[in-house]
Design an enzyme around this catalytic site. Sequence first.
Site, PDB file in Angstrom:
ATOM      1  N   ASP A 116       6.461  36.526  39.477  1.00  7.18           N
ATOM      2  CA  ASP A 116       6.502  35.296  40.231  1.00  7.18           C
ATOM      3  C   ASP A 116       7.271  35.609  41.498  1.00  7.18           C
ATOM      4  OD1 ASP A 116       6.445  32.584  40.811  1.00  7.18           O
ATOM      5  OD2 ASP A 116       8.426  32.326  39.951  1.00  7.18           O
ATOM      6  N   LYS A 117       7.158  34.766  42.479  1.00  6.96           N
ATOM      7  CA  LYS A 117       7.900  35.062  43.702  1.00  6.96           C
ATOM      8  C   LYS A 117       9.202  34.275  43.753  1.00  6.96           C
ATOM      9  CE  LYS A 117       6.911  33.435  47.777  1.00  6.96           C
ATOM     10  NZ  LYS A 117       8.221  33.031  48.268  1.00  6.96           N
ATOM     11  N   THR A 118       9.032  32.956  43.726  1.00  2.00           N
ATOM     12  CA  THR A 118      10.205  32.115  43.924  1.00  2.00           C
ATOM     13  C   THR A 118      11.125  32.227  42.728  1.00  2.00           C
ATOM     14  OG1 THR A 118       8.688  30.647  44.995  1.00  2.00           O
ATOM     15  CG2 THR A 118      10.902  29.835  44.601  1.00  2.00           C
TER      16      THR A 118
ATOM     17  N   GLU B  45      15.275  20.313  47.873  1.00  2.00           N
ATOM     18  CA  GLU B  45      15.763  18.984  48.173  1.00  2.00           C
ATOM     19  C   GLU B  45      17.237  19.028  48.533  1.00  2.00           C
ATOM     20  OE1 GLU B  45      14.879  16.353  44.978  1.00  2.00           O
ATOM     21  OE2 GLU B  45      13.077  15.685  46.030  1.00  2.00           O
TER      22      GLU B  45
ATOM     23  N   LYS C  26       7.569  13.273  52.468  1.00  2.00           N
ATOM     24  CA  LYS C  26       7.959  14.666  52.650  1.00  2.00           C
ATOM     25  C   LYS C  26       7.010  15.482  51.797  1.00  2.00           C
ATOM     26  CE  LYS C  26      11.199  16.215  50.025  1.00  2.00           C
ATOM     27  NZ  LYS C  26      12.485  16.286  49.347  1.00  2.00           N
TER      28      LYS C  26
ATOM     29  N   THR D 276       1.859  33.924  42.840  1.00  2.61           N
ATOM     30  CA  THR D 276       2.733  32.862  43.286  1.00  2.61           C
ATOM     31  C   THR D 276       1.934  31.631  43.656  1.00  2.61           C
ATOM     32  OG1 THR D 276       4.329  32.228  44.941  1.00  2.61           O
ATOM     33  CG2 THR D 276       2.719  33.874  45.586  1.00  2.61           C
TER      34      THR D 276
ATOM     35  N   ARG E 243      -1.107  30.853  46.030  1.00  6.26           N
ATOM     36  CA  ARG E 243      -1.611  29.518  45.734  1.00  6.26           C
ATOM     37  C   ARG E 243      -2.282  29.466  44.372  1.00  6.26           C
ATOM     38  NH1 ARG E 243       0.018  26.092  49.449  1.00  6.26           N
ATOM     39  NH2 ARG E 243      -0.471  26.503  51.615  1.00  6.26           N
TER      40      ARG E 243
ATOM     41  N   ASP F 283      10.573  32.770  36.419  1.00  8.78           N
ATOM     42  CA  ASP F 283      11.773  31.999  36.110  1.00  8.78           C
ATOM     43  C   ASP F 283      11.489  30.535  35.852  1.00  8.78           C
ATOM     44  OD1 ASP F 283      11.139  31.284  38.701  1.00  8.78           O
ATOM     45  OD2 ASP F 283      13.212  30.748  39.107  1.00  8.78           O
TER      46      ASP F 283
ATOM     47  N   ASN G  14       6.390  27.040  35.504  1.00  4.48           N
ATOM     48  CA  ASN G  14       5.020  27.391  35.866  1.00  4.48           C
ATOM     49  C   ASN G  14       4.689  28.832  35.509  1.00  4.48           C
ATOM     50  OD1 ASN G  14       6.798  28.352  37.722  1.00  4.48           O
ATOM     51  ND2 ASN G  14       5.400  28.167  39.440  1.00  4.48           N
TER      52      ASN G  14
END
Lengths: 1474, 365
Positions: free
Chosen positions: A444-446, A724, A790, A914, A1025, A1051, A1054
């Site tokens: 995963d990236k994030t 956020e 947002k 990702t 995506r 992490d 998802n």
Amino acid sequence: MSRKIAPGCFSTMAWKKHFFKETCCQCGAPDMETQNEELEKRGKVRKRKKKNENKRVIISNLPFGSKKWKENPNRHYDTNEIETTKYNILTFLPKNIYEQFHRFANIYFVFIALLNFVPVVQAFQPEVSVIPICVIMAITAIKDAWEDFRRYKLDKEINHMGCYIYSREEHAYVEKCWKDVRVGDFVQLQCNEIVPADILLLYSSDQNGICHLETANLDGETNLKQRRVVTGFSSQDTVFEPEFFQNTIICEMPNNDLNKFKGYMEQPDHEQVGLNIENLLLRGCTIRNTEAAAGIVIYAGHETKAMLNNSGPRYKRSRIEQRMNRDIFLCVGLLFVMCLVGAVGHGIWTGKFWEHPPYDVPDWNGNFVAPVLAGFYMFLTMIILLQILIPISLYVSIELVKLGQVFLIHNDIDLYDEEADLPIQCRALTITEDLGQIQYIFSDKTGTLTENKMVFRRCTVDGLEFSHQENDRRLKTQKALDLDREDFTKLQHFTLPPMNLGRAATIKPSTMRPLRRCQSDRARTQGHTRSRSVGRRDSSQSQVAFSSPIEKDVTPDSRLLRQVREAALQTESFSPFIHMKTSTSFTDFFLALAICNSVLVSTATAPRQRVTIPPPIKPSGITLEKIHQIFQRLKLASLSQSFSSSQSSSQLGASFSAKNTEEPLAVLESCDNENDSSASSGGQELQDKGSTEIGTASLDEVFRSATNTSLPTDFCYEAESPDEAALVYAAQAYGFILVSRTPEQVTVQLPQGTLLTFDILYTLGFDSVRRRMSVVVRHPLTKEIVVYTKGADSVIMDLLDNSTKGNISSDKRLKRIKERTQKHLDYYAHDGLRTLCIAKKVLNEDDFQKWANFRREAEAAIENRDELLIETAQHLETKLTLLGATGIEDRLQDGVPDTIVSLREAGIKVWVLTGDKQETAVNIAYSCKLLNQRDTVFTINTENKETCESLLNLTLEEVKKNYEYDKPQRKLFGIIPTSFSATEAPSPEFGLVIDGRTLDVIFQGGLEEKFLALARRCRSVLCCRSTPLQKSMVVKLVRRQLKAMTLSIGDGANDVSMIQAANVGIGISGQEGMQAVMASDFAISRFKHLKKLLLVHGHWCYARLAKMVIYFFYKNVCYVNLLFWYQFFCGFSGSTMIDYWQMIFFNLFFTSVPPLLFGALDRDVSAETLLRLPELYKNGQNSEIYNLTTFIITMLDAFYQSLICFFVPYLMYKDSDIDVFSFGNPINTISLLTILLHQALEMKTWTVLQLVVMICSVAFYLIFSIIYNAVCLLCSPPTNPYWIMERQLKDPIFYLLCLITPIIALLPRFVIFALRGTLGASLVLKAQQIEKLPKEQQDLEIQKLRSRKEATSGAPVASPASNDDLDQSSSHLCVSPFLPSAAALPPRDTENQGVSASNPLGRRTHDEGYYFFNRWAEEESAATDSSAGPSSGHQPLVASRETAPGQDGGKLTKDYLKNFHYGSHRRSVSSVTL
Amino acid sequence: MKNKTNVLPREGEAQPSRCPDNTAFKQQRLPAWKPQLTIASVLSSFFLTGAFCLTVGVCLVLSANSVREIQIDYSDKCSDCSKLRENSSNWNKECHCSVNFTLKENILGDVFMYYGLQNFYQNHRRYVISRSDAQLLGRNVNIQRSYCAPFSTYRNGTPMAPCGAIANSIFNDTINLFYNHNSSVIQVPLLKTGNSWWTDKNVKFRNPESYNLSSAFAAGTARPPYWQKPVYLLDEEDERNNGYLNDDFIIWMRVSAFATFRNLYRRVRRVRHFTEGLPAGNYTFHISYNFPVTRFKGRKHVILSTVVWSGGSNPFLGIAYLVSGTAATLTGFVITGIHLKLRKKKTYFQRRCESCFICLQRSLH
């Protein structure tokens, strides 16, 4: 309400202990798995019981006292007593034995033991032959019993925890144990208590009927969740009286969905009230910030959602184990052949007598069996005799060894994260060695590659970009200084502009303590997960989740700050004409940042106390109403908000000058002065123009009161996502401070110090479909209804108001703003920032009312409510006005590039899957060295199957061409018989970027094979995506089709599916809760730990286990064959020359411990060398130690050795007066020595332990034999080896025999080892040799090895140094165009600009790529003609390698730039369909 | 590895840190000896092993060569007897035969007389277990439940003593050796006791406790079917060599490992002519031929042999040592050769390889 305490109830500590244990001692986790099975079983039973009903009806228990209990409809439901044990004392034996028989090997051995009881086929004394299987099963049973007992104790503790249940007799809440809670009981809970069952909330001491819940025990999320009292019960005037509760609750059957609950409550008057998850308190959660809450129990015990959700680690079969099973079948085949030989041999042997010789003993009745039948019997006898060919102790040994391996991994200090105080958690015990065979990593990236610590970096407001240079610089220095506290504060002083400085300076030291208290408080109750991340080493200040100082402190951009202030002043000075629009959008922008979120505020001073009520304004101050009045008067045009106060700014300025001893920046000073003067002038203007009712005094009063209010100066923001929080902190930096939030209201402090309280009319939460969130508020001053939205830029941009309102200039302006913002967004994405667009919309009252009705209907709807809700939300979020956009940096974790480089060198292909934008992902990929600047990167974005196919084909062709081109080159160097050149595919220099939609096309269109064919030739693949499902599909595809060993690391929630799909799932215990960790096999806290985990532990575990398994096979075959050879000399009658006890002990004791120790402790190469030479990992990847070849070789060696061990003594004793056991004894001794010496040859590390165990094994054998042979006269009738050992120990022949036989047996192996050392050494051997060298020489040798490796692979890889500067130069290639002015250009960027211009990018003279690139561009334009046309300029397939010949370098750079911009242009990406 | 002792949390927290202990064991840094197959260690091990094996081998071969042994197959020599024994109904008919042989040289030292059987599978599984050690210990056990079946009891329930197939099939030839010295025939004095293991004779085999042997056995037990004499009359001359304690019986009960085997029968008593051993000359075996072998295509031998420290006449162990010593030495030489050759090649190759790599790099730049 009185509480009475009943004796015998434990404190709530037990629960904590329970959870602490579970997370801390992950090693003991298999019980979770069994627990699960148990639950499933229970579930099945229940299902059967209540098949016909799918509703649960619950009424109050109170009318039914103890007498009428039988009439209670609730009585069928589970009680709250939990029982996770598998056995009780009575059922343990049968159940455990039954469980153990699930293992095939056990059945096999029991079958053989039973077979031995049949007289005609028995080979041993039947009583004795059951011993091995009994021992094995007993060991397992003891292990199981111990685990079960632990569970039992935990259960008991939990069951006896106390809680308060309403009692009819006492008319009060009485303390009882958890296990006494029943469905339908009323339970009262107090703050910080743990919910004992799933309870429907009927009362909360909170005036809004809200109860706060911490669900960390369930999902690890530490932010508080709000639960509401059931509608109709929220009246706070009356205390909830359980005895008057007459309603019936109808709800769904127990299920494990933590986020859903459906049901309704029927009141006596048949009025129905809907219930949802918002009303349910879940078992295991902790009540926070709520004094008391009460409710009725809906689900209890095993039916609670928490228990149903208690999913432990799964049992996974490792690759070695799979291979082992295969080889066991080979062994079975071998056994069959050997038995057949015995059977046929015996048949023939028996058949050749025409008269029975005296040694052919008839059976019981004196009859002889026919040769054929005798042969058949002999077959069975031989199975019994040779049974240990299938290694009986292998399974147990492997389990033990893996426990040892897990223990060592768990205790590795290098895998310990100091910040989080978390060592690595090994949740799966069975797959340690899989870590050493990974071929593909899906990451995963994030949060995995990046920190998931969001730092506000840039923003664009109204088409103006603010680069936040100071912030940038601060972040850099902060990193460099490693957050040295002293320097840090100094830095703050230096760079913070006056507005912020006062606050920063005062907050830091003063809030330290309370914060820590708040933290420690939480840590105690929770005991695990994220809260621990607070105890940072680097800065002694602590922070709440998501808010490290890096995220918290945003240094405002001076330009923007001025703008904001000007805006404030302008609104104040009633100049609504020229800059009106801009100024409002500035303030609006920050208001949106502060409001449009779901961040909860808690103050530092009161731990976990939500700030829900705006802090009371001091009596001397003015009330909000008064301010309101003022505003009403002041409101002239469409003045929306903003307020400025000369007083506040000057005050802050004063504080600044007072506190700061150093010279402030000149700019800031001037700015400050300017502000001051203008502010005062504004004030005067106000005085002049203001309406008469309000005098200066009153206004002054307003301001003073506002600034003097004892606002808590620091807030903990707790956000659901770090983005956020980052935005809220950014807003805070500009003076828009979020002070409090309740579901109804949100209070923001403006830069002027005024508090504005907005009524929240609706909050449309974030969801992944809409990809945005909105907040509908009523402006307190203007009373306008404003929607702040947002969301992802792609979505927001489409929702902007495009209608022309006639005003051409403003339209144009809007358009221009939009374009510029888009440009900035593209740039942000390219720079690897996460982008969010902020927009607003003003609603008129009627429209809002209409919409609100619609919305209410949707909320009340029962069927497809979710769809309706989304629909209504979409209805509202249209025709937005763009305010601006933000760029948030997700910082790369420490050591990520280094880790990825190492993993790649180790031959592991790293794919990134990702959900992020393509541009962001590509950029991160470059910066973490996943992609190299000289790699050819193919980008495939399409929605059309045919195009996709042709694209894949084309690309594949191209890649293949390159592939083949490389090959002969390789062969030229392939002369050396080195392991790496022979087995390794050439490392391809391709990257593939693909997006979610294309993946969909691939999966639906059956293009998987093509995709794989391409992807496997690429060295890294980026899937952007992509949805969680796609992630797992990709993993499964690779795993199934390529038969590759896969590892997923992630992490977040998802990533769970992807983690579960892979062979090895690794969770990062980071910031996004525990879901990934719960689903994973190993949980680490930093990505960089992966390096040691795989390269060192993986390699070791694989090498150890593989060697051990293969050794076990060898050992058993070698030993059993001795018996087999003897059959040729005893008429295939199934005789043994070794006493059975000694035979059993041979496997169980004499030769069992050394391999175990070997499997747990051997290190073929040291950790340092493994880390420095990642190529060593390929050893495990290619299964070099344990594969069919090595297995067969080992088998042959085993045959050879057993032949030697048998025939040397045979030839020695042939024709002599040796008796059976005297012949067997030396053989047994010899084979013991041979087998142990074989082990010694394999062993690469000799520590004291190994030496001691080795010696002990031999000593134990000797001592046992001596004692056994001396004591046992009648031990195992009918024969025994009495006094044989003693006699032979006096015989020199025995010693000579024991000396020469192992030498002959092991000579070939030793010769091969020696030759391997002298001839072409394998890399592992090389590494071992290198280790012996002194330090400097080691470095030299390693360098040499690596360079040779690169030369042989035929694809030159640049040295790390050149890689570095390339990366740097190119990652900032596109910086300049978007910077508003050259002056604002950061020095770094200019510098790099220069570098990139002068840097000759094209190093490889490889024309084909370029050709291809051109060719493709042509074809592409031809293809796109019809739909998009060449002007769209997007290259679905961007070959962005710098492949140009030298002279073209500059041009290509430009081309590249251009392409990249087009490519990264959001619109074109999404619009191109071919 | 970095020294990480200083990273432990500095403050005394209530909750102990979960930082793993930094011990050598847990961090897998125990001091270890890593044996390495360097050329020096490899070669030295090969040559040392070779030298050692050769030395031992030579000693063994020499000592084995000093053993004198003579083996005489008499299974067909007395063709009448073998024919007679083929029919088991003639079991109680006596048959004698004599076998002549000549010793060309003296057999010096202790001379052992063995009987050898070929193709007699004493190691057959069901044969091996067909015994009752408890009975042989003199205990009054119910042999019905032992492994002796079907040689445990007679139809009428009388238990056999000793029971089992091993005992039943005892080698019952009697062999006497005569020395034809100057036309006079001297019987070579032979020792019939002391041939078995001391532990067997004194621990493992015990006669039932009774005031005399015959009463112990005669009451309630019967001899095994093949036996001509009851167990208490095995040695009529020596009361202590009777019953279960009979040396021949004890030796027979120690089942041999292979189908071809020899059992110690007698030792030459070194008195008078035979103090040095057996002098050269003509000898005659007088054999009472009872044991049938033709039924299972077996052979019977009688063997006279001396014994040295390294066992009997089998030279195998010495040869094994010699062969493996030679092999080890040869391998040592081969490896030396390979090593020398390869070292040259390697350096050459490496040089070439490096130059190639440099070329490649240059071309890239």
